[in-house]
Design a protein around this motif. Sequence first.
Motif, PDB file in Angstrom:
ATOM      1  N   ASP A 192       0.804  -1.224   0.000  1.00  0.00           N
ATOM      2  CA  ASP A 192       0.000   0.000   0.000  1.00  0.00           C
ATOM      3  C   ASP A 192       0.837   1.275   0.000  1.00  0.00           C
ATOM      4  O   ASP A 192       0.430   2.287  -0.548  1.00  0.00           O
ATOM      5  N   GLY A 193       1.972   1.277   0.691  1.00  0.00           N
ATOM      6  CA  GLY A 193       2.701   2.511   0.962  1.00  0.00           C
ATOM      7  C   GLY A 193       3.539   3.005  -0.195  1.00  0.00           C
ATOM      8  O   GLY A 193       3.829   2.287  -1.155  1.00  0.00           O
ATOM      9  N   ILE A 194       3.968   4.279  -0.083  1.00  0.00           N
ATOM     10  CA  ILE A 194       4.848   4.888  -1.081  1.00  0.00           C
ATOM     11  C   ILE A 194       6.258   4.319  -0.932  1.00  0.00           C
ATOM     12  O   ILE A 194       6.747   4.109   0.183  1.00  0.00           O
ATOM     13  N   LEU A 195       6.904   4.087  -2.057  1.00  0.00           N
ATOM     14  CA  LEU A 195       8.282   3.625  -2.049  1.00  0.00           C
ATOM     15  C   LEU A 195       9.225   4.774  -1.687  1.00  0.00           C
ATOM     16  O   LEU A 195       8.895   5.953  -1.881  1.00  0.00           O
ATOM     17  N   VAL A 196      10.406   4.427  -1.176  1.00  0.00           N
ATOM     18  CA  VAL A 196      11.462   5.406  -0.940  1.00  0.00           C
ATOM     19  C   VAL A 196      12.703   4.931  -1.691  1.00  0.00           C
ATOM     20  O   VAL A 196      12.956   3.728  -1.798  1.00  0.00           O
ATOM     21  N   LEU A 197      13.477   5.872  -2.246  1.00  0.00           N
ATOM     22  CA  LEU A 197      14.617   5.535  -3.105  1.00  0.00           C
ATOM     23  C   LEU A 197      15.905   6.074  -2.498  1.00  0.00           C
ATOM     24  O   LEU A 197      15.977   7.219  -2.053  1.00  0.00           O
ATOM     25  N   SER A 198      16.925   5.212  -2.507  1.00  0.00           N
ATOM     26  CA  SER A 198      18.262   5.623  -2.123  1.00  0.00           C
ATOM     27  C   SER A 198      19.233   5.020  -3.136  1.00  0.00           C
ATOM     28  O   SER A 198      19.388   3.796  -3.207  1.00  0.00           O
ATOM     29  N   GLY A 199      19.872   5.889  -3.923  1.00  0.00           N
ATOM     30  CA  GLY A 199      20.727   5.368  -4.987  1.00  0.00           C
ATOM     31  C   GLY A 199      19.895   4.632  -6.001  1.00  0.00           C
ATOM     32  O   GLY A 199      18.963   5.195  -6.583  1.00  0.00           O
ATOM     33  N   VAL A 234      18.340   1.715  -5.076  1.00  0.00           N
ATOM     34  CA  VAL A 234      17.592   0.760  -4.257  1.00  0.00           C
ATOM     35  C   VAL A 234      16.253   1.378  -3.839  1.00  0.00           C
ATOM     36  O   VAL A 234      16.200   2.503  -3.317  1.00  0.00           O
ATOM     37  N   LEU A 235      15.181   0.634  -4.062  1.00  0.00           N
ATOM     38  CA  LEU A 235      13.842   1.000  -3.612  1.00  0.00           C
ATOM     39  C   LEU A 235      13.528   0.266  -2.318  1.00  0.00           C
ATOM     40  O   LEU A 235      13.836  -0.928  -2.177  1.00  0.00           O
ATOM     41  N   TYR A 236      12.915   0.973  -1.366  1.00  0.00           N
ATOM     42  CA  TYR A 236      12.493   0.365  -0.110  1.00  0.00           C
ATOM     43  C   TYR A 236      10.981   0.550   0.039  1.00  0.00           C
ATOM     44  O   TYR A 236      10.427   1.595  -0.329  1.00  0.00           O
ATOM     45  N   GLY A 237      10.318  -0.467   0.595  1.00  0.00           N
ATOM     46  CA  GLY A 237       8.871  -0.372   0.772  1.00  0.00           C
ATOM     47  C   GLY A 237       8.355  -1.325   1.820  1.00  0.00           C
ATOM     48  O   GLY A 237       9.110  -2.096   2.439  1.00  0.00           O
ATOM     49  N   THR A 240       5.693  -6.994   5.911  1.00  0.00           N
ATOM     50  CA  THR A 240       7.142  -7.002   5.702  1.00  0.00           C
ATOM     51  C   THR A 240       7.675  -5.610   5.380  1.00  0.00           C
ATOM     52  O   THR A 240       6.935  -4.698   5.017  1.00  0.00           O
ATOM     53  N   VAL A 241       8.996  -5.476   5.509  1.00  0.00           N
ATOM     54  CA  VAL A 241       9.785  -4.389   4.926  1.00  0.00           C
ATOM     55  C   VAL A 241      10.734  -5.036   3.929  1.00  0.00           C
ATOM     56  O   VAL A 241      11.344  -6.078   4.222  1.00  0.00           O
ATOM     57  N   TYR A 242      10.877  -4.436   2.737  1.00  0.00           N
ATOM     58  CA  TYR A 242      11.672  -5.067   1.689  1.00  0.00           C
ATOM     59  C   TYR A 242      12.488  -4.022   0.936  1.00  0.00           C
ATOM     60  O   TYR A 242      12.259  -2.813   1.046  1.00  0.00           O
ATOM     61  N   SER A 243      13.423  -4.515   0.141  1.00  0.00           N
ATOM     62  CA  SER A 243      14.181  -3.657  -0.780  1.00  0.00           C
ATOM     63  C   SER A 243      14.305  -4.375  -2.112  1.00  0.00           C
ATOM     64  O   SER A 243      14.214  -5.599  -2.201  1.00  0.00           O
ATOM     65  N   ILE A 244      14.538  -3.583  -3.162  1.00  0.00           N
ATOM     66  CA  ILE A 244      14.707  -4.137  -4.503  1.00  0.00           C
ATOM     67  C   ILE A 244      15.422  -3.097  -5.348  1.00  0.00           C
ATOM     68  O   ILE A 244      15.232  -1.895  -5.174  1.00  0.00           O
ATOM     69  N   LEU A 245      16.277  -3.544  -6.271  1.00  0.00           N
ATOM     70  CA  LEU A 245      16.949  -2.618  -7.170  1.00  0.00           C
ATOM     71  C   LEU A 245      15.957  -2.053  -8.185  1.00  0.00           C
ATOM     72  O   LEU A 245      14.947  -2.682  -8.513  1.00  0.00           O
ATOM     73  N   THR A 246      16.254  -0.872  -8.687  1.00  0.00           N
ATOM     74  CA  THR A 246      15.344  -0.209  -9.622  1.00  0.00           C
ATOM     75  C   THR A 246      15.205  -0.944 -10.949  1.00  0.00           C
ATOM     76  O   THR A 246      14.296  -0.653 -11.722  1.00  0.00           O
ATOM     77  N   ASN A 247      16.093  -1.901 -11.205  1.00  0.00           N
ATOM     78  CA  ASN A 247      15.945  -2.706 -12.423  1.00  0.00           C
ATOM     79  C   ASN A 247      15.149  -3.981 -12.175  1.00  0.00           C
ATOM     80  O   ASN A 247      15.017  -4.819 -13.065  1.00  0.00           O
ATOM     81  N   GLY A 248      14.642  -4.132 -10.954  1.00  0.00           N
ATOM     82  CA  GLY A 248      13.794  -5.270 -10.628  1.00  0.00           C
ATOM     83  C   GLY A 248      14.522  -6.480 -10.095  1.00  0.00           C
ATOM     84  O   GLY A 248      13.905  -7.496  -9.787  1.00  0.00           O
ATOM     85  N   THR A 249      15.836  -6.402  -9.940  1.00  0.00           N
ATOM     86  CA  THR A 249      16.613  -7.534  -9.429  1.00  0.00           C
ATOM     87  C   THR A 249      16.880  -7.360  -7.941  1.00  0.00           C
ATOM     88  O   THR A 249      16.617  -6.318  -7.349  1.00  0.00           O
ATOM     89  N   SER A 250      17.429  -8.413  -7.365  1.00  0.00           N
ATOM     90  CA  SER A 250      17.931  -8.419  -5.980  1.00  0.00           C
ATOM     91  C   SER A 250      16.867  -8.042  -4.955  1.00  0.00           C
ATOM     92  O   SER A 250      17.102  -7.235  -4.050  1.00  0.00           O
ATOM     93  N   PHE A 251      15.671  -8.636  -5.087  1.00  0.00           N
ATOM     94  CA  PHE A 251      14.660  -8.416  -4.042  1.00  0.00           C
ATOM     95  C   PHE A 251      15.178  -8.985  -2.729  1.00  0.00           C
ATOM     96  O   PHE A 251      15.685 -10.097  -2.672  1.00  0.00           O
ATOM     97  N   ASN A 252      15.011  -8.222  -1.650  1.00  0.00           N
ATOM     98  CA  ASN A 252      15.514  -8.646  -0.353  1.00  0.00           C
ATOM     99  C   ASN A 252      14.452  -8.400   0.706  1.00  0.00           C
ATOM    100  O   ASN A 252      13.978  -7.272   0.871  1.00  0.00           O
ATOM    101  N   LEU A 253      14.063  -9.453   1.410  1.00  0.00           N
ATOM    102  CA  LEU A 253      13.131  -9.323   2.523  1.00  0.00           C
ATOM    103  C   LEU A 253      13.931  -8.880   3.743  1.00  0.00           C
ATOM    104  O   LEU A 253      14.695  -9.649   4.322  1.00  0.00           O
ATOM    105  N   LEU A 254      13.739  -7.622   4.136  1.00  0.00           N
ATOM    106  CA  LEU A 254      14.536  -7.057   5.225  1.00  0.00           C
ATOM    107  C   LEU A 254      13.976  -7.410   6.589  1.00  0.00           C
ATOM    108  O   LEU A 254      14.726  -7.607   7.549  1.00  0.00           O
ATOM    109  N   TYR A 255      12.643  -7.481   6.699  1.00  0.00           N
ATOM    110  CA  TYR A 255      12.057  -7.741   8.014  1.00  0.00           C
ATOM    111  C   TYR A 255      10.637  -8.272   7.864  1.00  0.00           C
ATOM    112  O   TYR A 255       9.863  -7.786   7.026  1.00  0.00           O
TER     113      TYR A 255
END
Length: 595
Positions: free
Chosen positions: A527-534, A536-539, A551-566
């Motif tokens: 539901d929430g707005i994404l945040v961008l650093s470099g 990497v997108l966080y949401g 969850t909290v997650y991150s993913i590269l702007t090219n769609g790779t390297s999805f990471n479940l942070l929490y």
Amino acid sequence: MKHIRFLIILTGALLLATAMGGRAATLSVLYTFGVLTNVTGLNPQAPLTQGPDGALYGTARTGEGMVRGVVFRMRPDGTGFTWLKLFTYTNENDGQYPEAGLILSGNMLYGTTESGGSNGMGTVFALTTNGTGFSVLHTFTATNSVTGMNLDGAVPVAGMVLSAGVLYGTTSLGGTNGSGTVFSMNTDGTGFKSLHAFAPIAGIGYTNSDGANPSADLILSGNRLYGTARYGGTNSGGTVFALNTDGSAFTNLLYMNGGALASYGPAAGLILSGNMLYGTSTIGGTDSQGSVFGITTNGTGYVLVHSFTFNDGSNPLGDLVLSGGVLYGTTALGGGNGGGGTVFRVNVDGTGFTNLYNFRNAIGSSGSFPEAGLVLFNGTLYGTAYGGGTGANGILFAVGTNGTGYTNLVNFGYSTAAYPAPAMVLSGNRFYGSTETGGAGYGTVFALNTDGTGYTNLHNFTDLDGVDPQSLLRSGGTLFGTTHTGGVANKGTIFGMGTNGLGFTNLFNFLTTKGTFSTNGTGADPDGILVLSGDVLYGTAPKGGANGSGTVYSILTNGTSFNLLYSFTPTNSVTGTNIDGAEPQSGLILSGNTL
């Protein structure tokens, strides 16, 4: 003092408020989204009703967003289309999903909704022909959750007939046996009576003594009502029945069985000519594609008028129209143009069968799947089709009784956009935002100048793109966002696209959830707005994760390297508590390396 500018988005409209110094804020409407101003409804499946001035009145069963049906009016040439009543999710007590046609008396329209009302079992309603004075005349009572029974019936899917200030109709379910009813009531809502409760269904053969689940309009001749029940009867193929207006002298005129009678499952009402009743069956006939039949009012003299072959039509669901010894009708399927249904004519003696128009089974076609009967006016037949048209959600059409002059009068479809997401992004003098519905029905991304001009629909979502897009993030010439549902697993997506509307890419599909606690390895329904650093997108995602709490997650702007942070911890099933919160629905803020 610096100017303070802020944006407010309300459902259906975008507004700009400006406060300068100590002066009062002024509010300007920059853009009004179509769901409030350009509503047609979706999927009409009822016959039209014509007024003495030629105006056509009808219903669309549903609509986009929170719309749950529409009552509308238009001129015979297709102009002047306007909605008179919107049934909505938020006003459920008014009723929802008007599936049947309307009855017109003076300046009053009467109709039914198949669900809604205070008990969820449908309503009888009235309103004037200018859309004012809406009232609920009767709300059907709740049915027993086990037996499906009540005292007055439930789920009316047919229209009504009016005589001397009394409305007569049917319900497809409910009643003292759970198989549907025939009812009467005064036009002011008083005097409701259950005239007949259809007998209970026995065994796996779905048989009973008098029919079950009536779904068609009644007709009235003198003090005698005639109708059809789609199922039940001694052969489980439905019945044709008659009863007096006081409920007495109920008689089964015909038990349908699809065998010797070549008719089965009457979904449409009847038409009377002399002492002959004419109707259709949805299946049966010599090719099992449905039929047109006749039977006398005393139950003798059954006649098979026409047996459909699919190439000339299949599955007739609408009432017939009779004029000068000729029957006119529709089939919901079949015909020689891809099986999208037909308009036909046939003489009452079975001769002269002609396909007047063949609908095409295709999106963007001139219409498809006509489920309702027709209206005849000045040599022209008017009707509705449930699907097709440029809006892909049904049409109103006209065609001559000789098959010429076919015209698509109204296209039912989604508005340009509806229900904007709660925040937009600003770049120069250009806003970028998203809407929950509209476009192809799954939502849009749009752009708009800060002065309200230059509205542009940048992208219409498909179900695989994602459904219900949320607020956007802009980085240079690229927009990033999430959709709440849709995608490969229907659990939402992350997408990217150019601010010019090009290059839409589905970057990531959230995984399906499993088990009692709806867990997965990604999160779900973001539901929430994404945040961008470099790069990497966080949401956040409010569902799914290792414990089903989000969850909290991150993913590269090219769609790779999805990471479940929490993954948030599970909540107590009784108290709803846990140690770290659950179901995050807002975006994140990044400070240094901390979210």
